[in-house]
Design a protein around this motif. Structure first.
Motif: not given
Length: 319
Positions: A233-239
């Motif tokens: 989740k953190d790597f994907i970011g704000d999507l």
């Protein structure tokens, strides 16, 4: 096409790649991604034996890579580097011709192949093939790097952050070009990047690495809608899922799909106000959908259109 079975790479007491097991399918673009030092380039280089593995097996065409003569295997695996690495004293034609010459192609066949490939990437052969690399822009040099990797028509292409040194405009253009080129050549591509937008845009499947092991392997929509853990989740970011719920398929059709047609009777017709998650379900079963209503009425969308839109949106380029 390529299989990893319990592959580990150690340097002394340090484990760079930790027990990787996955298959790379023929004709797919498989993206290796992760933070610096996660093992993605090491994983890539083990495929063509630039780096030897410590434990486990890698299979190429159902044979362990150790069964191949190194030169024989590398002729069947094209390689595109971030640094491009064209020979500066050679012409573009001479650069592209190296592997076909080693494979003893005829001069006529080599000339025909060079012209065909340069035209495929939008470079006029008569204008470019007798130039030196220093006479080309960075984007043009990188196109030649891709063409050189394709010259002997290998079934597999390895690409190690090939666009990361380019300016944003050139990088986005080459990403788009690679998507279109892959539709024509249908090669098995293993692509390394640290950029999640690039991974979403290019990958049929993505492998996210952390400290040498795979955190998640899946399609771009699986990463966006079903991240396995907090690291993903953190790597994907704000999507995130909340923002995804605010988008509709009509938004994407309006901005990113120029094609409008009724010549695809097998494509389902989907209302413009359909949420992205629902659209993914249709796109997992069909090559495209036809949008019904709104400013995107009648336009065709495929998975690539959706992921390009989402990648641009995360980049802040909401065009």
């Amino acid at each position: 096409m390529i299989q990893f079975k319990n592959v580990t790479k150690r340097y002394g007491n340090k484990t760079a790649v930790d027990d990787l097991t996955f298959d790379i399918k023929e004709g797919e673009t498989f993206v290796l991604i992760g933070p610096s030092g996660c093992g993605k380039t090491t994983t890539l280089k083990m495929i063509n034996r630039l780096i030897p593995l410590t434990n486990g097996y890698i299979y190429f065409k159902d044979r362990p890579i150790s069964d191949y003569q190194v030169y024989e295997m590398r002729w069947d695996i094209g390689y595109v580097l971030q640094q491009i690495a064209l020979f500066p004293h050679m012409t573009i034609k001479e650069n592209i011709a190296q592997v076909p010459l080693m494979k003893k192609w005829s001069e006529t066949d080599i000339d025909k192949r060079i012209d065909e490939l340069l035209e495929m990437v939008g470079m006029d052969p008569e204008q470019f093939k007798n130039r030196k690399p220093s006479e080309l822009s960075g984007g043009q040099q990188q196109r030649v790097g891709v063409v050189r990797a394709l010259a002997a028509d290998p079934p597999v292409i390895l690409m190690d952050e090939p666009f990361s040194a380019l300016d944003p405009i050139s990088r986005e253009k080459l990403q788009d070009d690679l998507v279109e080129l892959q539709k024509k050549i249908k090669k098995t591509i293993v692509f390394v990047t640290h950029d999640i937008q690039e991974a979403l845009k290019l990958g049929d499947r993505i492998c996210l690495l952390k400290e040498g092991h795979a955190e998640q392997i899946g399609t771009p929509d699986e990463f966006l809608t079903s991240p396995r853990n907090d690291f993903v989740k953190d790597f994907i970011g704000d999507l995130d899922a909340h923002r995804m719920q605010q988008l509709t398929i009509g938004d994407i059709a309006q901005k990113h799909s120029p094609e409008a047609s009724t010549d695809h009777p097998d494509y389902p017709v989907v209302p413009a106000d359909t949420q992205i998650q629902v659209a993914f379900q249709y796109l997992s079963e069909h090559d495209g959908i036809i949008v019904n209503g709104g400013n995107g009425d009648g336009k065709i969308l495929n998975s690539r259109d959706v992921f390009k839109y989402l990648a641009d949106r995360q980049r802040g380029d909401d065009r």
